[in-house]
Design an enzyme around this catalytic site. Structure first.
Site, short mmCIF file in Angstrom:
data_model
loop_
_atom_site.label_atom_id
_atom_site.label_comp_id
_atom_site.label_asym_id
_atom_site.label_seq_id
_atom_site.Cartn_x
_atom_site.Cartn_y
_atom_site.Cartn_z
N PHE A 253 -11.24 -4.55 -9.69
CA PHE A 253 -10.66 -4.56 -8.34
C PHE A 253 -11.11 -3.33 -7.54
O PHE A 253 -11.84 -3.44 -6.54
CB PHE A 253 -9.13 -4.66 -8.48
CG PHE A 253 -8.33 -4.41 -7.23
CD1 PHE A 253 -8.70 -4.98 -6.02
CD2 PHE A 253 -7.18 -3.64 -7.29
CE1 PHE A 253 -7.94 -4.77 -4.87
CE2 PHE A 253 -6.41 -3.42 -6.15
CZ PHE A 253 -6.80 -3.98 -4.94
N GLY B 62 -19.03 14.55 -20.57
CA GLY B 62 -20.24 15.06 -21.22
C GLY B 62 -21.48 14.64 -20.45
O GLY B 62 -22.42 15.43 -20.24
N TYR C 205 -1.09 3.50 -21.68
CA TYR C 205 -1.78 3.73 -20.40
C TYR C 205 -1.44 5.13 -19.88
O TYR C 205 -2.32 5.93 -19.56
CB TYR C 205 -1.35 2.66 -19.41
CG TYR C 205 -2.03 2.72 -18.06
CD1 TYR C 205 -3.38 2.44 -17.93
CD2 TYR C 205 -1.30 3.02 -16.90
CE1 TYR C 205 -4.00 2.46 -16.68
CE2 TYR C 205 -1.92 3.04 -15.66
CZ TYR C 205 -3.27 2.76 -15.56
OH TYR C 205 -3.87 2.79 -14.32
N LYS D 184 -3.99 8.38 -19.54
CA LYS D 184 -4.30 8.96 -18.23
C LYS D 184 -3.87 10.44 -18.17
O LYS D 184 -4.51 11.24 -17.49
CB LYS D 184 -3.61 8.16 -17.12
CG LYS D 184 -4.19 6.75 -16.94
CD LYS D 184 -5.60 6.78 -16.37
CE LYS D 184 -6.11 5.40 -15.98
NZ LYS D 184 -7.46 5.43 -15.42
N ARG E 139 0.65 -8.46 -12.11
CA ARG E 139 1.33 -7.50 -11.24
C ARG E 139 2.11 -8.23 -10.16
O ARG E 139 1.88 -9.42 -9.88
CB ARG E 139 0.32 -6.52 -10.64
CG ARG E 139 -0.13 -5.53 -11.72
CD ARG E 139 -0.96 -4.44 -11.15
NE ARG E 139 -2.36 -4.79 -11.13
CZ ARG E 139 -3.33 -3.92 -10.91
NH1 ARG E 139 -3.06 -2.66 -10.69
NH2 ARG E 139 -4.59 -4.31 -10.90
N1 UDP Z 1 7.52 -7.42 -11.14
C1 UDP Z 1 8.35 -8.49 -10.89
N2 UDP Z 1 7.88 -9.76 -11.09
C2 UDP Z 1 6.61 -10.01 -11.53
C3 UDP Z 1 5.76 -8.90 -11.77
C4 UDP Z 1 6.25 -7.62 -11.56
O1 UDP Z 1 9.51 -8.32 -10.48
O2 UDP Z 1 6.26 -11.19 -11.70
C5 UDP Z 1 8.06 -6.06 -10.93
C6 UDP Z 1 7.85 -5.10 -12.09
O3 UDP Z 1 8.89 -5.22 -13.02
C7 UDP Z 1 7.86 -3.77 -11.37
C8 UDP Z 1 7.26 -4.08 -10.00
O4 UDP Z 1 7.38 -5.49 -9.84
O5 UDP Z 1 9.17 -3.31 -11.17
C9 UDP Z 1 5.81 -3.71 -9.88
O6 UDP Z 1 5.16 -4.21 -11.00
P1 UDP Z 1 3.57 -4.15 -11.18
O7 UDP Z 1 3.26 -4.76 -12.51
O8 UDP Z 1 2.94 -4.74 -9.98
O9 UDP Z 1 3.21 -2.61 -11.17
P2 UDP Z 1 3.85 -1.30 -11.86
O10 UDP Z 1 5.10 -1.63 -12.60
O11 UDP Z 1 2.77 -0.81 -12.74
O12 UDP Z 1 4.13 -0.45 -10.70
#
Ligand code: UDP
Length: 312
Positions: free
Chosen positions: A12, A103, A146, A150, A187
């Site tokens: 992405f 490196g 993750y 990082k 996500r």
């Molecule tokens: N989330 C949700 N439903 C989904 C996918 C994600 O409610 O189908 C929620 C997830 O639990 C989090 C927020 O959306 O609180 C953002 O999640 P994402 O995976 O996009 O990113 P991250 O948690 O890494 O910020």
């Protein structure tokens, strides 16, 4: 002509960076092992004489012949379901992959920018998050693979800067969205948009009161470009401080798509951060950067992309 190596080039963010550097007159060498990346994202660049691509895993020894001026290390799974599926690769690309690229940067006398993340703040108990905040990460929790990779990446990058005098830059990326996200990456935004398009209810995790701050991809890429060309070696947050609860975010997508489907509630994943919002004072001061695309506009552009993708 400057020549830049971009790892995670088929992903992405990596693919948008390839476009940015090609458009700005650079030669671009893209590298990706295609585990989570997709060649479709960079297909349009292959006919360009200033673009080359290597199918390679940066967790193994990295070499590219000839001059390299800049390196942007964007190879990594980046969505929670991806890094839960491939936790060891996630740890390796952030640690061994970063070590190899540092490196390589040293051997080429190149400047390197590494992609760090708001996840290094974990489930933050300081809000909004400033770069000086050290974070609250569960190293042995599901997201630890993750987050800790990082965090290690930042530490080893700083060590190469301090001990080898390497020119390094670190961007802490907050939630970003836009065209070329994978519809199935799990996500929130791709999940909600694909559910709306496929006639399914939108799955909000927990009670939906957790917050995120979503940045449109073009804004993020501009911030990264400016950071690379700046002379600032400490981490810089790049994100859009416009914060929203996940429940309201789902409602925005319901309104935008005009779907008849409703929000349904599913269990909250373990260690899901309760709130997240970048303090971007540093980016404003050092880079003269702030986001320009508001969520209404960004979501509209992204929805067009997802509609086309699903029609295909
Ligand atoms: N989330 C949700 N439903 C989904 C996918 C994600 O409610 O189908 C929620 C997830 O639990 C989090 C927020 O959306 O609180 C953002 O999640 P994402 O995976 O996009 O990113 P991250 O948690 O890494 O910020």
């Amino acid at each position: 002509m400057k020549r830049v190596l971009i790892t995670g080039a088929a992903g992405f963010l990596g693919s948008h960076l390839c476009d940015k550097f090609i458009d700005n007159g650079y030669q671009v060498v893209g590298m990706d092992n295609l585990i989570t990346g997709n060649l479709e994202n960079i297909e349009h660049l292959f006919p360009n004489k200033n673009f080359e691509f290597y199918h390679h895993d940066v967790s193994k020894f990295v070499h590219v012949s000839g001059q390299i001026d800049y390196i942007l290390h964007f190879a990594s799974p980046a969505s929670p379901i991806d890094y839960l599926k491939i936790p060891i690769q996630t740890l390796k690309v952030g640690s061994l992959g970063t070590h190899n690229l540092l490196g390589f940067a040293k051997a080429k006398n190149a400047r390197i920018l590494v992609a760090s993340t708001s996840e290094i703040y974990g489930d933050p108990d300081v809000h909004p998050q400033k770069e000086e905040y050290w974070g609250n990460v569960n190293s042995v929790g599901p997201r630890g693979v993750y987050d800790e990779a990082k965090r290690f990446q930042e530490a080893i990058t700083m060590a190469y800067h301090t001990y080898h005098g390497l020119e390094t830059r670190m961007v802490r990326i907050f939630n970003t969205y836009g065209p070329r996200m994978r519809l199935d990456d799990g996500r929130a935004l791709p999940a909600f948009m694909s559910q709306a398009l496929e006639g399914k209810d939108l799955t909000v995790f927990g009670d939906g009161s957790q917050t995120r701050s979503f940045c449109y991809v073009d804004d993020l890429i501009e911030g990264i470009y400016r950071l690379l060309l700046s002379d600032y070696a400490l981490p810089v947050n790049i994100g859009n401080p416009s914060e929203i609860t996940i429940k309201d975010f789902a409602e925005e997508i319901i309104k935008l798509t005009g779907t008849e489907n409703k929000v349904i509630y599913k269990p909250l994943p373990k260690d899901d951060p309760k709130q997240r919002c970048p303090d971007i004072t540093k980016a404003k001061e050092i880079l003269g950067w702030e986001p320009k695309v508001d969520r209404a506009e960004g979501l509209k552009r992204t929805y067009e992309f997802f509609k086309q993708k699903l029609n295909k």
